[in-house]
Enzyme design. Structure first.
Site, PDB file in Angstrom:
ATOM      1  N   PHE A 135       4.916  17.429   6.179  1.00  0.00           N
ATOM      2  CA  PHE A 135       4.072  16.354   5.650  1.00  0.00           C
ATOM      3  C   PHE A 135       2.637  16.661   6.047  1.00  0.00           C
ATOM      4  O   PHE A 135       2.286  16.606   7.226  1.00  0.00           O
ATOM      5  CB  PHE A 135       4.469  14.972   6.163  1.00  0.00           C
ATOM      6  CG  PHE A 135       3.622  13.881   5.555  1.00  0.00           C
ATOM      7  CD1 PHE A 135       3.939  13.359   4.317  1.00  0.00           C
ATOM      8  CD2 PHE A 135       2.487  13.413   6.203  1.00  0.00           C
ATOM      9  CE1 PHE A 135       3.143  12.375   3.723  1.00  0.00           C
ATOM     10  CE2 PHE A 135       1.685  12.432   5.623  1.00  0.00           C
ATOM     11  CZ  PHE A 135       2.020  11.918   4.381  1.00  0.00           C
ATOM     12  N   ASP A 220      -1.314  22.117  11.899  1.00  0.00           N
ATOM     13  CA  ASP A 220      -1.692  20.756  11.501  1.00  0.00           C
ATOM     14  C   ASP A 220      -1.361  19.827  12.667  1.00  0.00           C
ATOM     15  O   ASP A 220      -0.219  19.464  12.877  1.00  0.00           O
ATOM     16  CB  ASP A 220      -0.924  20.360  10.240  1.00  0.00           C
ATOM     17  CG  ASP A 220      -1.244  18.935   9.778  1.00  0.00           C
ATOM     18  OD1 ASP A 220      -1.863  18.173  10.542  1.00  0.00           O
ATOM     19  OD2 ASP A 220      -0.840  18.578   8.653  1.00  0.00           O
ATOM     20  N   LYS A 249      -6.827  11.548  12.329  1.00  0.00           N
ATOM     21  CA  LYS A 249      -6.282  10.303  12.869  1.00  0.00           C
ATOM     22  C   LYS A 249      -6.993   9.863  14.145  1.00  0.00           C
ATOM     23  O   LYS A 249      -8.002   9.176  14.093  1.00  0.00           O
ATOM     24  CB  LYS A 249      -4.766  10.414  13.059  1.00  0.00           C
ATOM     25  CG  LYS A 249      -4.008  10.513  11.736  1.00  0.00           C
ATOM     26  CD  LYS A 249      -2.550  10.244  11.910  1.00  0.00           C
ATOM     27  CE  LYS A 249      -1.761  10.477  10.635  1.00  0.00           C
ATOM     28  NZ  LYS A 249      -2.112   9.572   9.525  1.00  0.00           N
TER      29      LYS A 249
END
Length: 397
Positions: A135, A220, A249
């Site tokens: 994801f 990531d 984030k």
């Protein structure tokens, strides 16, 4: 309060029945005055808690000075932020962006350009190896190499140039590398997939293969980075250094969207003026907040809390295997919990937790994810885990 049939919102989310109004630390209050312990932490975006004093002070001060000039001009925090962030993760350069997906797209572009200009891959033939269960965001390029039918269904046609191999299988990765391979893009821990942790020798082997075949290792760390795993970066858990890190984030302190690709100068110098950019990327407000985040991480205190509270998390969760859970995976203050299907779905458990004053989120039907703020009090963590135990028992465990 749930969305009514007359809602003006597109139905791209299925939220739990909570409408937040205020929040502080690890606690959220809804519009009816009910308090909930936040055990989700906005998928690691709230690593430093709601309304973190240092973050808010930096944001307030910057709001009074300067918020945006675009990259048509420089501003007085951009180089300072770039230096602070690259020093934190031990790299040379960074490209500031806004969201995690934008940063992943940036890393893809950089990897391809590096392959053509440095490695010598023939034009328009570069391939990037990705992992099953990945994801990396919601853009059309990214969902094109997702194997989640909800993420990709109905959004094609998709961009070519991606090869998928099983996550955690170094032999399959080795077999997939060709002279056209530009990069290996992976999450050190797959968050959305359910906090899937690869074997301890996997990431070191990925690093070895990338080095041996002149391939970029792109990590990531949008969810796993910036303290979540008890280290600044999840790659550090097994002593691995990637060529490029994708961060996001938590970098925005829960106040602004902020992301970055951080890496070696030999890779990022392939970008030249006019070839990539973002109006809001590296804006003064994001840089001010990002500097506050880096300053907290420089102390090592958030990482230490994640490690110590992570041990508490694991000790409390492991006895629940066979008592409502079929499997538990933890790394730092992060957990993926597989719910016994005889009890119900992950959504059923989340709704039972809401009734007990705790917020969590399911994924892929039967799995729960826990990623509370790293600032959570140990007593509050126990409260949340007591609620989980009670929720499972209430469903028949």
């Amino acid at each position: 309060m749930l969305l009514s049939p007359q809602s003006r919102l597109a139905q791209n989310y299925h939220p739990l029945p909570v409408v937040a109004s205020t929040a502080e630390g690890a606690w959220v209050t809804d519009v009816e005055g009910r308090r909930f312990l936040d055990m989700l932490g906005a998928y690691s975006a709230m690593n430093f808690g709601h309304a973190n004093a240092s973050v808010l002070a930096a944001a307030r001060q910057q709001l009074e000075r300067l918020t945006l000039v675009s990259r048509a001009f420089d501003h007085d925090l951009l180089e300072e932020f770039a230096t602070a962030l690259t020093d934190l993760v031990g790299k040379d350069m960074m490209v500031p962006m806004n969201t995690g997906a934008e940063a992943v797209e940036t890393a893809i572009k950089v990897a391809r350009k590096w392959a053509y200009e440095v490695k010598g891959v023939p034009a328009d033939t570069a391939e990037i190896i990705v992992m099953s269960g990945n994801f990396h965001g919601r853009t059309t390029t990214i969902v094109g190499f997702s194997d989640d039918p909800d993420a990709r269904g109905g959004f094609g046609p998709f961009a070519p140039g991606f090869v998928t191999v099983p996550f955690g299988d170094a032999a399959a990765l080795e077999a997939a590398i060709t002279p056209r391979t530009a990069a290996v893009l992976l999450e050190p821990v797959q968050g959305e997939a359910g906090v899937l942790i690869p074997p301890p020798d996997y990431l070191p082997r990925v690093r070895e293969l990338c080095t041996a075949h002149d391939v970029l290792m792109v990590a990531d760390e949008v969810q796993s980075g910036l303290g979540r795993t008890g280290t600044t970066l999840a790659c550090e858990v097994v002593g691995v250094e990637a060529d490029l890190y994708v961060l996001g984030k938590a970098l925005g302190g829960g106040v602004v969207p902020a992301s970055a690709v951080v890496g070696d100068a030999a890779v990022l110098r392939v970008l030249r003026a006019g070839q990539h950019g973002s109006t809001f990327g590296g804006n003064p407000l994001a840089c001010a907040v990002g500097l506050a985040v880096v300053e907290m991480l420089r102390t090592g205190e958030p990482q230490d809390r994640a490690a110590s509270l992570g041990r508490v998390l694991a000790e409390r969760l492991e006895p629940l295997v066979g008592r409502g859970l079929t499997q538990v995976r933890t790394q730092g203050l992060w957990a993926g919990l597989d719910v016994d299907p005889r009890l119900g779905t992950g959504r059923d458990v989340c709704e039972a937790l809401v009734a007990r004053g705790v917020l969590a989120k399911d994924t892929h039907g039967s799995t729960l994810r826990l990623s509370p703020p790293l600032t959570i009090d140990e007593a509050d963590l126990h409260f949340g885990l007591d609620a989980l135990e009670g929720a499972l028992a209430g469903l028949g465990a």
